[in-house]
Design an enzyme around this catalytic site. Structure first.
Site, PDB file in Angstrom:
ATOM      1  N   LYS A  36       0.819  -1.275   0.006  1.00  0.00           N
ATOM      2  CA  LYS A  36       0.225  -0.064  -0.032  1.00  0.00           C
ATOM      3  C   LYS A  36       0.953   1.248   0.042  1.00  0.00           C
ATOM      4  CE  LYS A  36      -0.373   0.322   5.044  1.00  0.00           C
ATOM      5  NZ  LYS A  36      -0.831  -0.203   6.057  1.00  0.00           N
ATOM      6  N   ARG A 131      -7.156  -0.494  17.251  1.00  0.00           N
ATOM      7  CA  ARG A 131      -7.684  -0.263  16.076  1.00  0.00           C
ATOM      8  C   ARG A 131      -8.578  -1.245  15.526  1.00  0.00           C
ATOM      9  NH1 ARG A 131      -3.590   0.635  11.134  1.00  0.00           N
ATOM     10  NH2 ARG A 131      -3.970  -1.504  10.773  1.00  0.00           N
TER      11      ARG A 131
HETATM   12  C1  LIG Z   1       0.159  -1.072   6.894  1.00  0.00           C
HETATM   13  C2  LIG Z   1      -0.186  -2.325   7.479  1.00  0.00           C
HETATM   14  C3  LIG Z   1       0.944  -3.077   7.508  1.00  0.00           C
HETATM   15  C4  LIG Z   1       2.369  -3.001   7.423  1.00  0.00           C
HETATM   16  O1  LIG Z   1       2.935  -1.893   8.119  1.00  0.00           O
HETATM   17  P1  LIG Z   1       4.544  -1.759   8.131  1.00  0.00           P
HETATM   18  O2  LIG Z   1       4.852  -0.896   9.402  1.00  0.00           O
HETATM   19  O3  LIG Z   1       4.425  -0.576   6.922  1.00  0.00           O
HETATM   20  O4  LIG Z   1       5.314  -2.918   8.148  1.00  0.00           O
HETATM   21  C5  LIG Z   1       0.712  -4.410   8.325  1.00  0.00           C
HETATM   22  N1  LIG Z   1      -0.591  -4.573   8.782  1.00  0.00           N
HETATM   23  C6  LIG Z   1      -1.532  -3.962   8.488  1.00  0.00           C
HETATM   24  C7  LIG Z   1      -2.975  -4.292   8.804  1.00  0.00           C
HETATM   25  C8  LIG Z   1      -1.508  -2.706   7.881  1.00  0.00           C
HETATM   26  O5  LIG Z   1      -2.580  -1.848   7.720  1.00  0.00           O
END
Ligand SMILES: *Cc1c(COP(=O)(O)O)cnc(C)c1O
Length: 355
Positions: A36, A131
């Site tokens: 993302k 969250r």
């Molecule tokens: C964005 C996201 C991640 C990745 O997190 P990073 O800190 O970029 O490794 C993992 N799990 C969920 C649910 C996310 O939204």
């Protein structure tokens, strides 16, 4: 050359991915590469896969559809819990999704049956970051409901910390997930295949051998893309931070006072600005603004350049002490935080250039 541009060093990203995949593998953990942060730009996606990532995850179904349409064969998951209005697309394009609402899983089940598919479900558990996720005490009952739904396969449990509440990953909070999985296995006689224990911030537990044994997946974006781990306030050891550079062009350079002249009202964003009088300074304007980028996340590569502030389209620099001669047409370079990267990648005004 066109500016602003973000140059993406694919070989450094590949090395970061490889390093993290190997680190995790030694603890029996697979890496889901999270796409993302760069809008699932295909050259970068392929680089993650070259680096050894065996699954992909994205929060936006549009990105997932785009990856699937490009012919990528590896499993791709929707990592943001789905909107009820998008369940059909989710079943159509994603191999699985992370979920917390039984109502939505019910909708996924209905659509999966209609499309003749099996959709994998990982149930998110809230271990304290507040969250997404089911509270731990409610997990066994919700899993029981999922197990009865046709068209969906209960694949496992997941959790996320360090994003909203800033809660640090720990042995204790990852152990909650493993204990729940063992409880479910006993109670329902099923195997919990996947225990998805966290994100980049959780790598620290892997390095220290403090992750609860049984966790077998981490979802990693930032650690691969930037080599940074802001939750723990550090760089990820063994990774490079030189993966992405923003280059932008100077459109004005003048010596001006450091304190605005005249009565001060509000700025373009409704704030009342405060300035310190530091005497005359050599000021440069960069053709980049808040419309393109979360400016607070930019770090000039030349440490003697200071960011003064920005409006929608203009970034103001103090270049009085710059190492290099800065003039109109000069190009300045910046490193970026994850937040700045997100905004730059999303802006159509910024070129994304794999190198
Ligand atoms: C964005 C996201 C991640 C990745 O997190 P990073 O800190 O970029 O490794 C993992 N799990 C969920 C649910 C996310 O939204």
């Amino acid at each position: 050359m066109t500016y602003p541009r973000i140059e993406i060093n694919l070989s450094l990203i590949r090395e970061n991915a490889r390093y993290i995949v190997d680190l995790c593998k030694r603890s029996g953990i697979e890496v889901m590469g999270i796409t993302k942060g760069f809008c699932a730009l295909l050259p970068v996606v392929r680089t993650m896969v070259d680096g050894g990532v065996k699954k992909l995850g994205d929060s936006r179904i549009k990105n997932i559809k785009n990856m699937k349409c490009s012919g990528l064969e590896i499993p791709i998951y929707l990592i943001r819990i789905p909107m009820p209005s998008e369940v059909e697309e989710v079943v159509r394009w994603a191999d699985g999704s992370f979920n917390s609402e039984p109502e939505v899983i019910d909708l996924l089940s209905e659509k999966a049956r209609a499309l003749g598919k099996i959709h994998r479900v990982i149930l998110m558990v809230d271990v304290g970051d507040l969250r997404e996720g089911v509270m731990p005490e409610d997990v066994p009952e919700v899993v029981g409901r999922i197990l009865e739904m046709p068209g969906v396969e209960f694949e496992g449990l997941g959790t996320n910390v360090g994003c909203y509440g800033g809660v640090l990953p720990s042995y204790e909070n990852t152990k909650i997930l493993v204990d729940l999985a063992r409880d479910i296995e006993k109670r329902y006689g099923v195997r919990v295949k996947t225990i998805s224990g966290g994100n980049t911030a959780t790598l620290k537990l892997v390095e220290n051998g403090r992750i609860a044994p049984g966790v077998n997946q981490l979802r990693i974006g930032e650690g691969i893309l930037l080599g940074t781990d802001p939750t723990n306030g550090r760089n990820v050891p063994g990774t490079s931070q030189a993966t992405m550079v923003l280059k932008a062009e100077i459109i004005e350079v003048k010596v001006k006072p450091s304190k605005p002249i005249g009565e001060i009202g509000r700025d373009a964003f409704g704030n009342i600005p405060v300035f310190e009088d530091r005497g005359p300074m050599k000021r440069a304007i960069v053709a980049l603004g808040k419309q393109d980028c979360r400016i607070e996340g930019l770090i000039p590569l030349d440490e003697s350049i200071e960011i003064l502030g920005a409006s929608s389209d203009h970034l103001l620099l103090d270049v009085t002490r710059a190492k290099r001669d800065i003039r109109v047409g000069s190009v300045v370079e910046f490193r970026m935080s994850y937040g700045a990267m997100l905004s730059l990648m999303t802006s159509p005004y910024v070129d994304k250039v794999p190198v």
